[in-house]
Design a protein around this motif. Structure first.
Motif, mmCIF file in Angstrom:
data_model
loop_
_atom_site.group_PDB
_atom_site.id
_atom_site.type_symbol
_atom_site.label_atom_id
_atom_site.label_comp_id
_atom_site.label_asym_id
_atom_site.label_seq_id
_atom_site.Cartn_x
_atom_site.Cartn_y
_atom_site.Cartn_z
ATOM 1 N N TRP A 91 0.855 -1.182 0.000
ATOM 2 C CA TRP A 91 0.000 0.000 0.000
ATOM 3 C C TRP A 91 0.891 1.232 0.000
ATOM 4 N N VAL A 92 0.744 2.059 -1.032
ATOM 5 C CA VAL A 92 1.541 3.274 -1.190
ATOM 6 C C VAL A 92 0.654 4.475 -0.876
ATOM 7 N N THR A 93 1.106 5.301 0.082
ATOM 8 C CA THR A 93 0.287 6.442 0.479
ATOM 9 C C THR A 93 1.173 7.632 0.845
ATOM 10 N N THR A 94 0.556 8.749 1.087
ATOM 11 C CA THR A 94 1.256 9.966 1.471
ATOM 12 C C THR A 94 1.800 9.822 2.900
ATOM 13 N N ARG A 95 2.997 10.346 3.122
ATOM 14 C CA ARG A 95 3.605 10.219 4.448
ATOM 15 C C ARG A 95 2.689 10.809 5.526
ATOM 16 N N GLY A 96 2.603 10.061 6.620
ATOM 17 C CA GLY A 96 1.765 10.479 7.725
ATOM 18 C C GLY A 96 0.427 9.763 7.788
ATOM 19 N N PHE A 97 0.125 8.973 6.764
ATOM 20 C CA PHE A 97 -1.182 8.321 6.711
ATOM 21 C C PHE A 97 -1.084 6.795 6.716
ATOM 22 N N ALA A 98 0.037 6.258 7.135
ATOM 23 C CA ALA A 98 0.244 4.803 7.097
ATOM 24 C C ALA A 98 -0.744 4.034 7.960
ATOM 25 N N ASP A 99 -1.212 4.646 9.038
ATOM 26 C CA ASP A 99 -2.119 3.953 9.956
ATOM 27 C C ASP A 99 -3.592 4.243 9.680
ATOM 28 N N ALA A 100 -3.882 4.984 8.640
ATOM 29 C CA ALA A 100 -5.259 5.443 8.412
ATOM 30 C C ALA A 100 -6.237 4.284 8.239
ATOM 31 N N LEU A 101 -5.846 3.244 7.539
ATOM 32 C CA LEU A 101 -6.770 2.143 7.292
ATOM 33 C C LEU A 101 -6.927 1.250 8.515
ATOM 34 N N VAL A 102 -5.917 1.202 9.362
ATOM 35 C CA VAL A 102 -6.042 0.452 10.614
ATOM 36 C C VAL A 102 -6.976 1.187 11.574
ATOM 37 N N ILE A 103 -6.817 2.494 11.647
ATOM 38 C CA ILE A 103 -7.712 3.304 12.485
ATOM 39 C C ILE A 103 -9.127 3.265 11.939
ATOM 40 N N GLY A 104 -9.250 3.342 10.616
ATOM 41 C CA GLY A 104 -10.554 3.277 9.967
ATOM 42 C C GLY A 104 -11.451 4.424 10.360
ATOM 43 N N ASN A 105 -12.750 4.145 10.432
ATOM 44 C CA ASN A 105 -13.701 5.193 10.821
ATOM 45 C C ASN A 105 -14.098 5.085 12.294
ATOM 46 N N GLN A 106 -13.378 4.221 13.030
ATOM 47 C CA GLN A 106 -13.557 4.048 14.473
ATOM 48 C C GLN A 106 -14.946 3.536 14.857
ATOM 49 N N SER A 107 -15.643 2.926 13.919
ATOM 50 C CA SER A 107 -16.956 2.364 14.238
ATOM 51 C C SER A 107 -16.790 1.081 15.044
ATOM 52 N N ARG A 108 -17.751 0.811 15.923
ATOM 53 C CA ARG A 108 -17.757 -0.405 16.737
ATOM 54 C C ARG A 108 -19.043 -1.163 16.429
ATOM 55 N N PRO A 109 -18.965 -2.214 15.631
ATOM 56 C CA PRO A 109 -20.175 -2.983 15.283
ATOM 57 C C PRO A 109 -20.887 -3.534 16.511
ATOM 58 N N ASP A 110 -20.119 -3.881 17.554
ATOM 59 C CA ASP A 110 -20.715 -4.364 18.799
ATOM 60 C C ASP A 110 -20.137 -3.550 19.945
ATOM 61 N N ILE A 111 -20.889 -2.573 20.424
ATOM 62 C CA ILE A 111 -20.342 -1.635 21.410
ATOM 63 C C ILE A 111 -20.097 -2.283 22.770
ATOM 64 N N ASP A 113 -18.760 -5.375 23.096
ATOM 65 C CA ASP A 113 -17.712 -6.379 22.947
ATOM 66 C C ASP A 113 -16.431 -5.863 23.608
ATOM 67 N N CYS A 114 -15.955 -6.566 24.628
ATOM 68 C CA CYS A 114 -14.742 -6.139 25.346
ATOM 69 C C CYS A 114 -13.470 -6.655 24.699
ATOM 70 N N GLN A 115 -13.603 -7.549 23.716
ATOM 71 C CA GLN A 115 -12.441 -8.100 23.027
ATOM 72 C C GLN A 115 -12.645 -7.947 21.523
ATOM 73 N N ILE A 116 -12.418 -6.746 21.058
ATOM 74 C CA ILE A 116 -12.623 -6.458 19.635
ATOM 75 C C ILE A 116 -11.500 -7.090 18.819
ATOM 76 N N ARG A 117 -11.884 -7.840 17.814
ATOM 77 C CA ARG A 117 -10.909 -8.461 16.920
ATOM 78 C C ARG A 117 -10.963 -7.758 15.572
ATOM 79 N N ARG A 118 -9.932 -7.040 15.282
ATOM 80 C CA ARG A 118 -9.880 -6.370 13.985
ATOM 81 C C ARG A 118 -9.459 -7.375 12.914
ATOM 82 N N PRO A 119 -10.043 -7.285 11.735
ATOM 83 C CA PRO A 119 -9.595 -8.172 10.663
ATOM 84 C C PRO A 119 -8.178 -7.806 10.244
ATOM 85 N N MET A 120 -7.413 -8.800 9.853
ATOM 86 C CA MET A 120 -6.064 -8.534 9.373
ATOM 87 C C MET A 120 -6.138 -7.676 8.104
ATOM 88 N N PRO A 121 -5.304 -6.640 7.998
ATOM 89 C CA PRO A 121 -5.327 -5.802 6.794
ATOM 90 C C PRO A 121 -5.065 -6.637 5.544
#
Length: 408
Positions: A91-111, A113-121
């Motif tokens: 993934w090639v992006t502008t410097r400073g935005f490498a974590d943008a897709l991991v952070i995402g839109n910060q939505s929580r499908p199950d608010i 859930d105490c053990q959120i499992r993020r899908p592997m990028p």
């Protein structure tokens, strides 16, 4: 043997699944022929749908070049995603935005859930470029040719074979994305995808996730499409080939891409459901399509429900599509236990070797094995009697599963 000149030609509708392929042939006199065949047959390199179509023509006594059209819905991309069998993406992006897709839109499908499992990028590596274009198109810093090509070459040597290029404001001001894409192609990357081609919209995270998704599955889809096109041309040079898109429309081979194909097979099923309902005078229907690798659920309420954003296996993509929900639970889904919890899928035994009861050497217990052991399937009349199931093999697989569960 008749020749194609004796007929007006045949059309075929093919649903290419991960385990089985369904084919409907329509002859010039209105005849309909239906076939269901395994999607993988050992020793057979030809596409299973085309093989079945040619078999139908052979039985009808007409030549292969009487094929007028092939219209295909496929879950090749969906199954590759569910099984994590895509390319190794840089993934090639502008410097400073490498974590943008991991952070995402910060939505929580199950608010709760105490053990959120993020899908592997879907990307394996990130390359940040010292480049920037303003929102109005002013070039604040151009990408350095030497540094960028050196980094791209190093990633290629580490095994990355696909590139997803998503630069800030690149959806509208495309020059930097275009030049980086050309450098990547010159270095031999199999797939190079830019965000302004895939999704020319300003939302950075959505644009980025969709571009990475397309790059991850691009090579898999192109290989399938090109192979089928070549095989069809060799048999019927004048035949047309079209593919069902997630939106429910047909498109030719040049415009068919991974982002628009993720619901290709399920979309065709929903359209078929609606047509059958209309003929029966029923306007409200629920579709449940359980295949070998995945299960698709949909609703038709007098009209097609559509959406622009879709979450598949935790990955959010944006493209026009019918509202179909897909989960990795089909007849070939492998049964296991994880964290003291019984689990179905997402791994699948596929068409070859398939579930243990197929008798092709499969050892993993699958949903079909469980159904057979429970008496829900008739071993002698599977696929209308065209395929016999091995009940002892299914019992042995379930006993191995039981032994594992008993010691966990």
């Amino acid at each position: 043997m008749h020749t194609s000149a004796d007929t007006a030609g045949w059309e075929f509708w093919i649903d290419r699944g991960g385990t089985f392929t369904d084919v409907i042939g329509a002859g010039p006199q209105g005849e309909l022929v239906v076939r269901k065949v395994p999607s993988v047959t050992r020793g057979e390199e030809r596409d299973p749908g085309l093989t079945a179509a040619l078999s139908i023509l052979r039985d009808a006594g007409v030549a292969p070049d009487s094929i007028r059209a092939l219209k295909v819905g496929t879950t090749v991309v969906t199954n590759a995603l569910l099984g994590r069998r895509g390319s190794r993406v840089l993934w090639v992006t502008t410097r400073g935005f490498a974590d943008a897709l991991v952070i995402g839109n910060q939505s929580r499908p199950d608010i709760f859930d105490c053990q959120i499992r993020r899908p592997m990028p879907l990307y394996a590596e990130v390359l940040e470029l010292d480049e920037r274009v303003s929102a109005t198109g002013e070039v604040l810093q151009a990408p350095d040719a030497f540094d960028t090509q050196t980094s791209l070459r190093a990633a290629r040597e580490r095994g990355c074979d696909a590139v997803a290029i998503v630069l800030m404001h690149g959806w509208r001001h495309t020059a930097h994305e275009r030049i980086v894409a050309q450098w990547a192609r010159d270095l031999g990357f199999a797939s190079v995808v830019t965000s302004h081609e895939v999704l020319p919209l300003p939302r950075f995270v959505t644009r980025g996730e969709s571009t990475v998704f397309d790059a991850y599955l691009d090579a898999r889809l192109r290989e399938y499409v090109q192979t089928l096109a070549d095989q069809l041309t060799s048999q019927a040079p004048t035949a047309t080939l079209q593919f069902m898109q997630s939106s429910g429309g047909l498109i030719d081979t040049t415009g068919f891409r991974a982002l628009g194909s993720v619901l290709s097979g399920p979309a065709g099923g929903l359209i078929g459901l609606a047509q059958v309902g209309r003929r029966a005078g029923i306007g409200q229907l629920i579709g449940f399509d359980m295949g070998g690798t995945s299960t698709d659920v949909s609703v038709f309420d007098e009209a097609f429900a559509r959406r622009f954003e879709h979450v598949l296996q935790g990955h959010r993509i944006a493209a026009p599509m019918l509202d179909v929900h897909t989960i990795a639970a089909g007849g070939g889904s492998i049964l296991s236990r994880e964290w003291a919890r019984d689990r179905v899928g997402p791994d699948s035994a596929g068409a070859d070797p398939g579930p243990a009861c197929y008798g092709r050497g499969g050892k993993e217990p699958c949903v079909t094995d469980a159904d057979l052991v429970l008496g829900l399937l008739d071993a002698e009349n599977f696929l209308g009697g065209d395929m016999k199931l091995d009940r002892p093999a299914a019992i042995a697989a379930m006993e191995r599963l039981g032994a594992r569960l008993g010691t966990s």
